[in-house]
Write an enzyme that holds these catalytic residues in place. Structure first.
Site, PDB file in Angstrom:
ATOM      1  N   ARG A 230       0.676  -1.070  -0.109  1.00  0.00           N
ATOM      2  CA  ARG A 230      -0.085  -0.034   0.271  1.00  0.00           C
ATOM      3  C   ARG A 230       0.978   1.236  -0.050  1.00  0.00           C
ATOM      4  O   ARG A 230       1.915   1.347   0.609  1.00  0.00           O
ATOM      5  CB  ARG A 230      -0.889   0.233   1.126  1.00  0.00           C
ATOM      6  N   GLU A 259      -2.817   7.521  -5.044  1.00  0.00           N
ATOM      7  CA  GLU A 259      -3.168   6.628  -6.171  1.00  0.00           C
ATOM      8  C   GLU A 259      -4.484   6.939  -6.487  1.00  0.00           C
ATOM      9  O   GLU A 259      -5.031   6.642  -7.793  1.00  0.00           O
ATOM     10  CB  GLU A 259      -2.802   5.128  -6.024  1.00  0.00           C
ATOM     11  N   HIS A 291      -0.905  -0.235  -9.751  1.00  0.00           N
ATOM     12  CA  HIS A 291      -1.571  -1.390  -8.928  1.00  0.00           C
ATOM     13  C   HIS A 291      -2.277  -2.421  -9.621  1.00  0.00           C
ATOM     14  O   HIS A 291      -3.344  -2.699  -9.710  1.00  0.00           O
ATOM     15  CB  HIS A 291      -2.819  -0.640  -8.392  1.00  0.00           C
TER      16      HIS A 291
HETATM   17  P1  NAI Z   1      -1.191 -11.296   5.182  1.00  0.00           P
HETATM   18  O1  NAI Z   1      -2.452 -10.901   5.995  1.00  0.00           O
HETATM   19  O2  NAI Z   1      -1.403 -12.721   4.953  1.00  0.00           O
HETATM   20  O3  NAI Z   1       0.326 -10.982   5.615  1.00  0.00           O
HETATM   21  C1  NAI Z   1       0.463  -9.657   6.477  1.00  0.00           C
HETATM   22  C2  NAI Z   1       1.628  -9.864   6.994  1.00  0.00           C
HETATM   23  O4  NAI Z   1       2.169  -8.632   7.430  1.00  0.00           O
HETATM   24  C3  NAI Z   1       1.549 -10.899   8.344  1.00  0.00           C
HETATM   25  O5  NAI Z   1       2.548 -11.662   8.494  1.00  0.00           O
HETATM   26  C4  NAI Z   1       1.773  -9.663   9.522  1.00  0.00           C
HETATM   27  O6  NAI Z   1       2.120 -10.322  10.635  1.00  0.00           O
HETATM   28  C5  NAI Z   1       2.500  -8.680   8.917  1.00  0.00           C
HETATM   29  N1  NAI Z   1       2.648  -7.417   9.615  1.00  0.00           N
HETATM   30  C6  NAI Z   1       1.647  -6.855  10.096  1.00  0.00           C
HETATM   31  N2  NAI Z   1       2.108  -5.661  10.764  1.00  0.00           N
HETATM   32  C7  NAI Z   1       3.167  -5.563  10.349  1.00  0.00           C
HETATM   33  C8  NAI Z   1       4.183  -4.595  10.639  1.00  0.00           C
HETATM   34  N3  NAI Z   1       4.064  -3.530  11.383  1.00  0.00           N
HETATM   35  N4  NAI Z   1       5.505  -4.748  10.148  1.00  0.00           N
HETATM   36  C9  NAI Z   1       5.765  -6.004   9.406  1.00  0.00           C
HETATM   37  N5  NAI Z   1       4.931  -6.766   9.146  1.00  0.00           N
HETATM   38  C10 NAI Z   1       3.724  -6.679   9.669  1.00  0.00           C
HETATM   39  O7  NAI Z   1      -1.688 -10.203   3.811  1.00  0.00           O
HETATM   40  P2  NAI Z   1      -1.224 -10.756   2.447  1.00  0.00           P
HETATM   41  O8  NAI Z   1      -2.115 -11.470   1.684  1.00  0.00           O
HETATM   42  O9  NAI Z   1       0.269 -11.349   2.427  1.00  0.00           O
HETATM   43  O10 NAI Z   1      -1.054  -9.270   1.937  1.00  0.00           O
HETATM   44  C11 NAI Z   1      -0.191  -8.259   2.097  1.00  0.00           C
HETATM   45  C12 NAI Z   1      -0.708  -6.685   1.605  1.00  0.00           C
HETATM   46  O11 NAI Z   1      -0.504  -6.931   0.369  1.00  0.00           O
HETATM   47  C13 NAI Z   1      -2.196  -6.547   1.749  1.00  0.00           C
HETATM   48  O12 NAI Z   1      -2.351  -6.006   3.240  1.00  0.00           O
HETATM   49  C14 NAI Z   1      -2.399  -5.546   0.793  1.00  0.00           C
HETATM   50  O13 NAI Z   1      -2.032  -4.229   1.173  1.00  0.00           O
HETATM   51  C15 NAI Z   1      -1.336  -5.904  -0.304  1.00  0.00           C
HETATM   52  N6  NAI Z   1      -1.613  -6.391  -1.574  1.00  0.00           N
HETATM   53  C16 NAI Z   1      -1.691  -5.793  -2.655  1.00  0.00           C
HETATM   54  C17 NAI Z   1      -2.097  -6.127  -4.010  1.00  0.00           C
HETATM   55  C18 NAI Z   1      -1.791  -5.350  -5.074  1.00  0.00           C
HETATM   56  O14 NAI Z   1      -2.624  -5.650  -6.383  1.00  0.00           O
HETATM   57  N7  NAI Z   1      -0.570  -4.530  -5.429  1.00  0.00           N
HETATM   58  C19 NAI Z   1      -3.032  -7.146  -3.916  1.00  0.00           C
HETATM   59  C20 NAI Z   1      -3.293  -7.758  -2.967  1.00  0.00           C
HETATM   60  C21 NAI Z   1      -2.709  -7.429  -1.636  1.00  0.00           C
END
Ligand code: NAI
Length: 325
Positions: A230, A259, A291
């Site tokens: 993000r 964005e 994105h």
């Molecule tokens: P997820 O929930 O499986 O993993 C997120 C990880 O971030 C978890 O391990 C969590 O412990 C960790 N986390 C939480 N707070 C943190 C912090 N302060 N510092 C470091 N790590 C922290 O989520 P997933 O599915 O892996 O997605 C991650 C992100 O990717 C989403 O939140 C979304 O913002 C982004 N995303 C982007 C897309 C795109 O098209 N560019 C599409 C889908 C998701």
């Protein structure tokens, strides 16, 4: 359904074929001025840049809409507290294809590194000089992953295949990740060990502007920074300073803080007013995509299938695993 594009219509219409969900596709983004378009619907479906703040949620509730289906994983654009208070139920698509985003992060790394975007243009113009196309071996690099969730892990597996050492920062370390041979490090140690840093954490108050001037000053000189998570996780002004000083060697972005005013639209005939974004585009070592990390056939099929399922469950008051509120 707000913020729809051609591919949304295609995949969501297909997914809804044998269900009792009927979509009405709207192009505008959901915001206070457009919320009126939802009148008459039983539920709304929103995407990453739709605004679901307390005012919009209250307006939806006033129109009798109590169901929100997000067709994305991130939910930083939804005021969940307000939704709960108003009795608006919200579901999302928590995981559709972690590989889609992870592979896009790798595409950014390899394009920035081997400059295939520049080579493509040169060769088409009959310029076969190699000056300025020098890259580095990714094999043997240390890759730092912020957030070892679904996408972070998928990305780690790919980079292990490249022969990289993987280190991670995550306040919630996962033993399964450690079993993959990935070492969790404290923030400062993490920053100065990584040749490439890739962000895969959600946007929360803790991660907002996590990559700020201080973090950048602790990075390895010349490190590559990749953000497919993000935009607001990165302080863009600080990153510009980091690029100017050379502390950041290259930058790959699929997301940008402001964005919502730019992405998913054709602005090719307009004067872009965002000076910070325009400044980013002037660097030869910056690569920005709009994105599109999620945009693979498999991911779209899964998003559409889960969204229809979420809507059916919410509407029928059945248990919904993907419910946030
Ligand atoms: P997820 O929930 O499986 O993993 C997120 C990880 O971030 C978890 O391990 C969590 O412990 C960790 N986390 C939480 N707070 C943190 C912090 N302060 N510092 C470091 N790590 C922290 O989520 P997933 O599915 O892996 O997605 C991650 C992100 O990717 C989403 O939140 C979304 O913002 C982004 N995303 C982007 C897309 C795109 O098209 N560019 C599409 C889908 C998701």
């Amino acid at each position: 359904m707000f913020s729809t594009q051609k591919y949304d219509r295609l995949f969501l219409t297909q997914a809804a074929t044998d269900s009792n969900v009927q979509f009405h596709f709207l192009e505008p983004r959901l915001e206070p001025d457009t919320v009126v378009l939802a009148q008459g619907a039983n539920a709304i479906c929103a995407f990453v840049n739709d605004r679901l703040d307390s005012d919009v949620l209250a307006a939806l509730k006033e129109s009798g809409i109590e169901l929100v289906a997000l067709r994305c994983a991130g939910f930083n654009n939804v005021d969940l507290k307000a939704a709960e208070t108003l009795g608006v139920r919200v579901a999302r698509v928590p995981a559709y294809s972690p590989s889609a985003v992870a592979e896009h992060a790798v595409a950014l790394i390899m394009t920035l590194n081997r400059k295939t975007h520049r080579a493509f243009n040169r060769v088409r113009e009959g310029n076969f000089l190699l000056d300025g196309l020098m890259g580095f071996d990714v094999n043997g690099c240390t890759v730092g992953i912020v957030g070892t969730g679904r996408i972070g892990r998928s990305f780690a597996r790919i980079m292990q295949g490249f022969g990289c050492e993987i280190v991670a920062f995550d306040p919630y370390p996962d033993p399964e990740v450690e079993e993959m041979g990935i070492e969790y490090l404290p923030w400062e140690g993490f920053l100065n060990r990584s040749d490439i840093i890739s962000l895969h954490c959600p946007l929360t108050p803790e991660t907002h502007a996590m990559i700020d001037a201080k973090a950048i000053s602790l990075m390895k000189p010349g490190a590559m920074l990749i953000n497919t998570s993000r935009g607001a996780i990165v302080d863009t002004h600080a990153v510009i300073e980091g690029l100017k000083s050379g502390r950041i060697g290259s930058l790959g972005l699929d997301v940008y803080e402001q964005e919502e005013n730019l992405f998913f639209k054709d602005l090719s005939e307009e004067v872009i007013q965002d000076d910070v974004f325009q400044r980013l585009l002037t660097f030869p070592n910056v690569l920005i995509t709009g994105h599109q990390g999620f945009l693979t056939r498999q991911a779209m099929e899964e998003i559409a299938r889960t969204t229809v399922e979420n809507l059916s469950c919410l509407a029928n008051d059945e248990p919904c695993l993907n419910r946030l509120i």
